[in-house]
Design a protein around this motif. Structure first.
Motif, PDB file in Angstrom:
ATOM      1  N   ALA A  18       0.830  -1.209   0.000  1.00  0.00           N
ATOM      2  CA  ALA A  18       0.000   0.000   0.000  1.00  0.00           C
ATOM      3  C   ALA A  18       0.864   1.259   0.000  1.00  0.00           C
ATOM      4  CB  ALA A  18      -0.934  -0.008   1.205  1.00  0.00           C
TER       5      ALA A  18
ATOM      6  N   ARG B  73       1.000   4.203  -2.862  1.00  0.00           N
ATOM      7  CA  ARG B  73       0.775   5.621  -2.554  1.00  0.00           C
ATOM      8  C   ARG B  73       1.917   6.484  -3.074  1.00  0.00           C
ATOM      9  NH1 ARG B  73      -1.054   3.642   2.324  1.00  0.00           N
ATOM     10  NH2 ARG B  73       0.930   4.085   3.360  1.00  0.00           N
TER      11      ARG B  73
ATOM     12  N   THR C 156      -2.169  -2.733  -8.156  1.00  0.00           N
ATOM     13  CA  THR C 156      -2.297  -2.859  -6.702  1.00  0.00           C
ATOM     14  C   THR C 156      -3.629  -3.484  -6.334  1.00  0.00           C
ATOM     15  OG1 THR C 156      -0.884  -0.923  -6.401  1.00  0.00           O
ATOM     16  CG2 THR C 156      -2.212  -1.609  -4.521  1.00  0.00           C
TER      17      THR C 156
ATOM     18  N   ARG D   9      -8.935  -1.155   2.632  1.00  0.00           N
ATOM     19  CA  ARG D   9      -8.456  -0.101   1.749  1.00  0.00           C
ATOM     20  C   ARG D   9      -9.599   0.845   1.403  1.00  0.00           C
ATOM     21  NH1 ARG D   9      -7.127  -2.198  -3.273  1.00  0.00           N
ATOM     22  NH2 ARG D   9      -5.731  -0.453  -3.707  1.00  0.00           N
TER      23      ARG D   9
ATOM     24  N   THR E 280      -6.390   5.150  -1.651  1.00  0.00           N
ATOM     25  CA  THR E 280      -4.997   4.756  -1.422  1.00  0.00           C
ATOM     26  C   THR E 280      -4.699   4.539   0.062  1.00  0.00           C
ATOM     27  OG1 THR E 280      -4.290   7.069  -1.299  1.00  0.00           O
ATOM     28  CG2 THR E 280      -4.205   6.003  -3.461  1.00  0.00           C
TER      29      THR E 280
ATOM     30  N   PHE F 255      -4.832   2.744   3.709  1.00  0.00           N
ATOM     31  CA  PHE F 255      -4.805   1.337   4.114  1.00  0.00           C
ATOM     32  C   PHE F 255      -4.767   1.274   5.634  1.00  0.00           C
ATOM     33  CE2 PHE F 255      -2.268  -2.509   5.163  1.00  0.00           C
ATOM     34  CZ  PHE F 255      -3.059  -3.484   4.575  1.00  0.00           C
TER      35      PHE F 255
ATOM     36  N   ASP G 200      -0.857   3.294   9.760  1.00  0.00           N
ATOM     37  CA  ASP G 200      -1.839   2.321   9.270  1.00  0.00           C
ATOM     38  C   ASP G 200      -2.078   1.187  10.261  1.00  0.00           C
ATOM     39  OD1 ASP G 200       0.506   0.887   9.077  1.00  0.00           O
ATOM     40  OD2 ASP G 200       0.291   0.393   6.959  1.00  0.00           O
TER      41      ASP G 200
END
Length: 263
Positions: A182, A186, A208, A223, A226, A228, A247
């Motif tokens: 992730a 990004r 992705t 998700r 973008t 996560f 995250d």
């Protein structure tokens, strides 16, 4: 997706930043890539290949690059917990592998062969991990090849090794893999927007999405665009002066000593 031939130094990765850069070592066609050419000298050819670190045997930092990396991370972060150092070493290596592979897929339309026997690793280097690819040999740039190259070629044997040696939970390790993917996506999206490369952003987003549909990654987190949110913790909060990552499944460092996975 347009396909661009690899240049010998994978120079298109350099503007993306240090985690994406993959230095290369040319090798004569048809020669055994596990053995340095006669005129290679020392330098990066002296480094072990990643394959040398995959296996459940007793770790020895003097001969095993993965054991050396875990010990190096433990020393730099001043943690006495090998499990914590193993998780964070894993997170860093996963980020490097995803960055190089996905970066090539979106910029070249191809993925380099990242066979563990073709990647030499300076396990004592500072972050990001210092990797040297013997080659590069191009493979298709689709999600199936990315999964075969990174997930099955590296992250599965790496996770098995870290579970066997250090007792790191499987859910934590796959959470690391999802978090690293992730973050890679990004960063590619940021770069693409800054440089007007809507094609790069679209390819990164599509690949992705396909990768997160893989059974090994689909349950690692949630998700939203973008963003996560992982369902596990990398244990960084257990490092002196550490805390929870952006995250993380935790909003504050837990009081107990969990194995890194959330309920």
């Amino acid at each position: 997706m347009p396909v661009v031939d690899f240049d010998p130094e994978l120079a298109a990765l350099r503007p993306l930043g240090g985690f994406f850069v993959l230095r290369t070592l040319p090798h004569p066609a048809g020669a055994d890539p596990s053995r340095p050419p006669r005129a290679a000298g020392a330098g990066p050819w002296r480094l072990p290949v990643l394959a040398d670190g995959y296996g459940a045997g007793t770790p020895d930092p003097r001969r095993d690059p993965l054991a050396l990396r875990v010990a190096t991370v433990a020393g730099r972060l001043r943690t006495a917990e090998p499990r914590v150092a193993a998780s964070l070493a894993h997170q860093g290596l996963a980020a490097r592998l995803w960055s190089a592979a996905l970066g090539c897929a979106v910029l070249y339309g191809r993925v380099p062969d990242l066979d563990p026997r073709l990647l030499r690793w300076d396990a004592r280097a500072t972050a990001p991990d210092d990797l040297w690819l013997i080659g590069p040999r191009p493979l298709p740039g689709d999600a199936a090849t990315l999964a075969a190259t990174v997930l099955h070629g590296h992250l599965e044997p790496l996770a098995a090794t870290l579970r066997a040696r250090y007792g790191v939970a499987a859910g934590l390790l796959w959470g690391n893999a999802g978090s690293a993917l992730a973050a890679t996506a990004r960063e590619l999206g940021r770069w693409a927007r800054a440089h007007g490369r809507t094609d790069v952003a679209a390819r990164a987003r599509a690949l992705t999405g396909e990768l997160f549909a893989h059974p090994l990654l689909e349950t690692t987190g949630s998700r939203t665009g973008t963003a996560f949110r992982r369902r596990s913790c990398c244990l960084y909060y257990r490092v002196p002066g550490g805390g929870v990552c952006g995250d993380c499944c935790f909003t504050r460092p837990p009081r107990s000593s969990p194995d890194g996975t959330s309920g």
